[in-house]
Design a protein around this motif. Structure first.
Motif, mmCIF file in Angstrom:
data_model
loop_
_atom_site.group_PDB
_atom_site.id
_atom_site.type_symbol
_atom_site.label_atom_id
_atom_site.label_comp_id
_atom_site.label_asym_id
_atom_site.label_seq_id
_atom_site.Cartn_x
_atom_site.Cartn_y
_atom_site.Cartn_z
ATOM 1 N N ALA A 76 -83.264 51.550 -81.158
ATOM 2 C CA ALA A 76 -84.046 52.792 -81.014
ATOM 3 C C ALA A 76 -85.042 52.937 -82.155
ATOM 4 O O ALA A 76 -86.201 53.330 -81.949
ATOM 5 N N ALA A 77 -84.621 52.609 -83.363
ATOM 6 C CA ALA A 77 -85.509 52.771 -84.520
ATOM 7 C C ALA A 77 -86.642 51.754 -84.524
ATOM 8 O O ALA A 77 -87.697 52.002 -85.120
ATOM 9 N N LEU A 78 -86.425 50.620 -83.865
ATOM 10 C CA LEU A 78 -87.443 49.561 -83.847
ATOM 11 C C LEU A 78 -88.357 49.664 -82.629
ATOM 12 O O LEU A 78 -88.950 48.666 -82.207
ATOM 13 N N ASP A 79 -88.487 50.844 -82.109
ATOM 14 C CA ASP A 79 -89.399 51.053 -80.974
ATOM 15 C C ASP A 79 -90.810 50.583 -81.363
ATOM 16 O O ASP A 79 -91.409 51.128 -82.297
ATOM 17 N N PRO A 80 -91.340 49.569 -80.673
ATOM 18 C CA PRO A 80 -92.659 49.042 -81.071
ATOM 19 C C PRO A 80 -93.754 50.107 -81.049
ATOM 20 O O PRO A 80 -94.753 49.984 -81.768
ATOM 21 N N ALA A 81 -93.558 51.150 -80.244
ATOM 22 C CA ALA A 81 -94.590 52.193 -80.172
ATOM 23 C C ALA A 81 -94.634 53.034 -81.448
ATOM 24 O O ALA A 81 -95.635 53.706 -81.711
ATOM 25 N N THR A 86 -87.737 53.972 -92.037
ATOM 26 C CA THR A 86 -86.753 54.579 -92.950
ATOM 27 C C THR A 86 -85.350 54.415 -92.375
ATOM 28 O O THR A 86 -84.402 54.031 -93.071
ATOM 29 N N LYS A 87 -85.224 54.689 -91.083
ATOM 30 C CA LYS A 87 -83.914 54.566 -90.443
ATOM 31 C C LYS A 87 -83.472 53.096 -90.378
ATOM 32 O O LYS A 87 -82.284 52.797 -90.552
ATOM 33 N N VAL A 88 -84.422 52.208 -90.143
ATOM 34 C CA VAL A 88 -84.057 50.782 -90.106
ATOM 35 C C VAL A 88 -83.471 50.364 -91.459
ATOM 36 O O VAL A 88 -82.441 49.687 -91.527
ATOM 37 N N GLY A 89 -84.137 50.795 -92.541
ATOM 38 C CA GLY A 89 -83.618 50.476 -93.874
ATOM 39 C C GLY A 89 -82.237 51.053 -94.105
ATOM 40 O O GLY A 89 -81.355 50.382 -94.663
ATOM 41 N N GLU A 90 -82.018 52.289 -93.671
ATOM 42 C CA GLU A 90 -80.688 52.913 -93.828
ATOM 43 C C GLU A 90 -79.629 52.139 -93.043
ATOM 44 O O GLU A 90 -78.503 51.945 -93.512
ATOM 45 N N LEU A 91 -79.998 51.694 -91.851
ATOM 46 C CA LEU A 91 -79.040 50.948 -91.027
ATOM 47 C C LEU A 91 -78.702 49.595 -91.661
ATOM 48 O O LEU A 91 -77.556 49.136 -91.593
ATOM 49 N N CYS A 92 -79.704 48.973 -92.285
ATOM 50 C CA CYS A 92 -79.438 47.688 -92.947
ATOM 51 C C CYS A 92 -78.417 47.869 -94.067
ATOM 52 O O CYS A 92 -77.465 47.095 -94.195
ATOM 53 N N VAL A 93 -78.622 48.902 -94.887
ATOM 54 C CA VAL A 93 -77.669 49.171 -95.980
ATOM 55 C C VAL A 93 -76.302 49.532 -95.399
ATOM 56 O O VAL A 93 -75.263 49.042 -95.849
#
Lengths: 239, 276
Positions: A76-81, A86-93
């Motif tokens: 959901a956070a990586l929606d190309p549109a 910020t959320k992608v970074g939080e999910l990685c951590v």
């Protein structure tokens, strides 16, 4: 049965996910048992029956409550549109903070990095390139689940297909490792895989409903075995 | 009657180097006993008491404990926390522990005992300054084993989030119904009385060494119904130590052995909680 002709778009993502899920795809996953070797060394998993118990009591719940929800939120956070970096970074951590055992983090770091780099190298797509740039700049740890979501976005695959791919690669990788460290044959392994995959639709549906604040699950015995595997006298797998 | 219990404690270092409670407030079911200064280890022992029978449906417990720069505290409880049967509803506990620069906090409660049909959710946030240190322990018993009741709870969620120097080191979520954990224990051959311990230790000196000798000492404890494993947390910021024992006595003995093995890197662990 749906007999519609596959569209070019369907074929593209389907073939892309098949490629990414194949043991021939160089993610390095073959070097990991994801804790299974430690459990075999501890005597907890000994044969087909105990391996089956481990899959149904530990592997599938971890997929449902941790890895698949991570992948779903990342998708959901990586929606190309309009990616939510910020959320992608939080999910990685979060993906690393969920794992107390160092070997489990090493496994997801190595496989996730390789998957993300392959997505950028094999498919010229700005999303994958930007992900790598931001991961480097932000010192984000890599995650197999998040990189699978990235692959799915790059290929244009729907969420359920991405989650099915994560489920398959998790179970397939574990069972492939089991044949090297236990007395279990290909047919027995495939029958376990078939039985576990039959649960996948329900598990995927449940995983999609897990809010970010409730992601996580662990099996104490698996974490202990993984911690002890770090210092084992002999081992075949990295994790 | 539902309780909405609250506890706030702030421990501070005085000019003479002793730690004292600088501020406190609490509401039932929390009560704080008179603190005890242990001079040998320069640690203030604080015992938090729940004078009620235990945790009931609808209870919401909130606690916040702060350790100011240079202060040292061992926080403990005198008896097990029983979570009673719930015909409906659930109980929750939210715990926030903060250790500021140069501070030390040890959280050493007696075990949690979830009874048949209970639903309990515990959220723990441990935040430690980059040069602070902490030892946090959670102990879980399978139920009222002496009454033949084990793994009968409905739902148990234990969340533990740990930050050090602003970085997220750990975000664990243990979520199990009793039947699920009973099945895992059976698979491990751990028996009906299997108990679980979860420790996190954070200290400035722990980050540098990836293969410390004390880990070998801990791993050597694995025998006779005890499983134990220690692994370094992300960013090298601390260690996770998980252990399972075949009964509550062995669980507490193992915890004692862990504390003794770590005294070299965390000298405050020499403080004896039983002096109270």
């Amino acid at each position: 049965m749906n007999s519609d002709r596959a569209t070019n778009t369907d074929a593209r993502w389907l073939l892309g996910l098949l490629q990414a899920g194949d043991s021939y795809y160089p993610t390095g996953a073959y070097a990991h048992s994801f804790g299974l070797e430690g459990l075999v060394q501890a005597g907890m998993v000994r044969d087909r029956a105990t391996l089956r118990e481990f899959i149904f009591l530990s592997v599938l719940p971890a997929l449902r409550k941790a890895e698949l929800p991570l992948a779903a939120h990342a998708y959901a956070a990586l929606d190309p549109a309009g990616p939510d970096w910020t959320k992608v970074g939080e999910l990685c951590v979060l993906s690393h903070a969920l794992k107390s055992a160092k070997e489990a983090r090493t496994a997801t770091e190595n496989i996730g990095r390789q998957r993300a780099e392959l997505a950028a190298t094999l498919h010229t797509h700005s999303l994958a390139t930007e992900y790598l740039e931001r991961a480097t700049a932000g010192a984000w740890p890599f995650s197999a689940a998040i990189s699978a979501a990235l692959e799915g976005r790059v290929l244009g695959a729907p969420l359920n297909a991405v989650l099915a791919g994560v489920t398959y690669s998790t179970l397939g990788g574990l069972l492939a490792a089991s044949m090297k460290i236990m007395r279990i044959g290909q047919n027995a392994s495939q029958s376990l895989l078939t039985e576990a995959l039959a649960r996948a639709p329900d598990i995927i549906a449940a995983a999609r409903e897990v809010p970010m604040a409730e992601i996580g699950w662990f099996n104490p015995w698996l974490d202990i075995a993984a911690a002890r595997h770090e210092t084992a006298d002999g081992r075949m797998f990295i994790s | 009657m539902d309780f909405h219990g609250q506890l706030f404690l702030r421990a501070e270092a005085r000019d003479d180097g002793r730690t004292a409670i600088g501020a406190q407030s609490f509401r039932a079911p929390f009560h704080v006993s008179k603190p005890y200064w242990e001079a040998d280890t320069r640690t203030l022992l604080v015992q938090v008491v729940n004078p009620t029978a235990g945790i009931l449906s609808g209870d919401r417990l909130e606690s916040a404990v702060e350790v100011a720069p240079g202060a040292a505290v061992l926080l403990t409880t005198p008896s097990a926390s029983r979570v009673f049967k719930m015909r409906q509803g659930e109980a929750s506990s939210s715990q926030r522990f903060t250790v500021e620069s140069g501070g030390w906090l040890e959280v050493l409660p007696e075990p949690l005992v979830p009874h048949r049909g209970s639903v309990f959710h515990q959220r723990t946030n441990l935040t430690v300054a980059a040069d602070g240190a902490a030892f946090y322990a959670d102990l879980l018993l399978p139920g009222r084993v002496a009454h033949g009741e084990a793994w009968e709870w409905k739902k148990l969620v234990l969340e533990l989030a740990v930050r050090r120097g602003g970085e997220r080191l750990l975000h664990e979520r243990f979520e199990q119904d009793g039947a699920g954990l009973r099945s895992l224990a059976a698979l491990a051959g751990a028996g009906e009385g299997a108990c679980f311990g979860n420790v996190v230790v954070i200290a400035p000196g722990l980050g540098a060494e990836t293969s410390p000798a004390w880990r070998d000492s801990l791993h050597a404890l694995q025998a006779d119904g005890v499983w134990i494993g220690a692994s370094q947390l992300r960013l090298g910021g601390g260690w996770s130590i998980k252990f399972v024992a075949s009964d509550g006595v062995k669980l507490k003995q193992t915890l004692g052995s862990i504390r003794r093995a770590l005294i070299g890197v965390c000298p405050h662990l020499a403080c004896d909680a039983r002096k109270l």
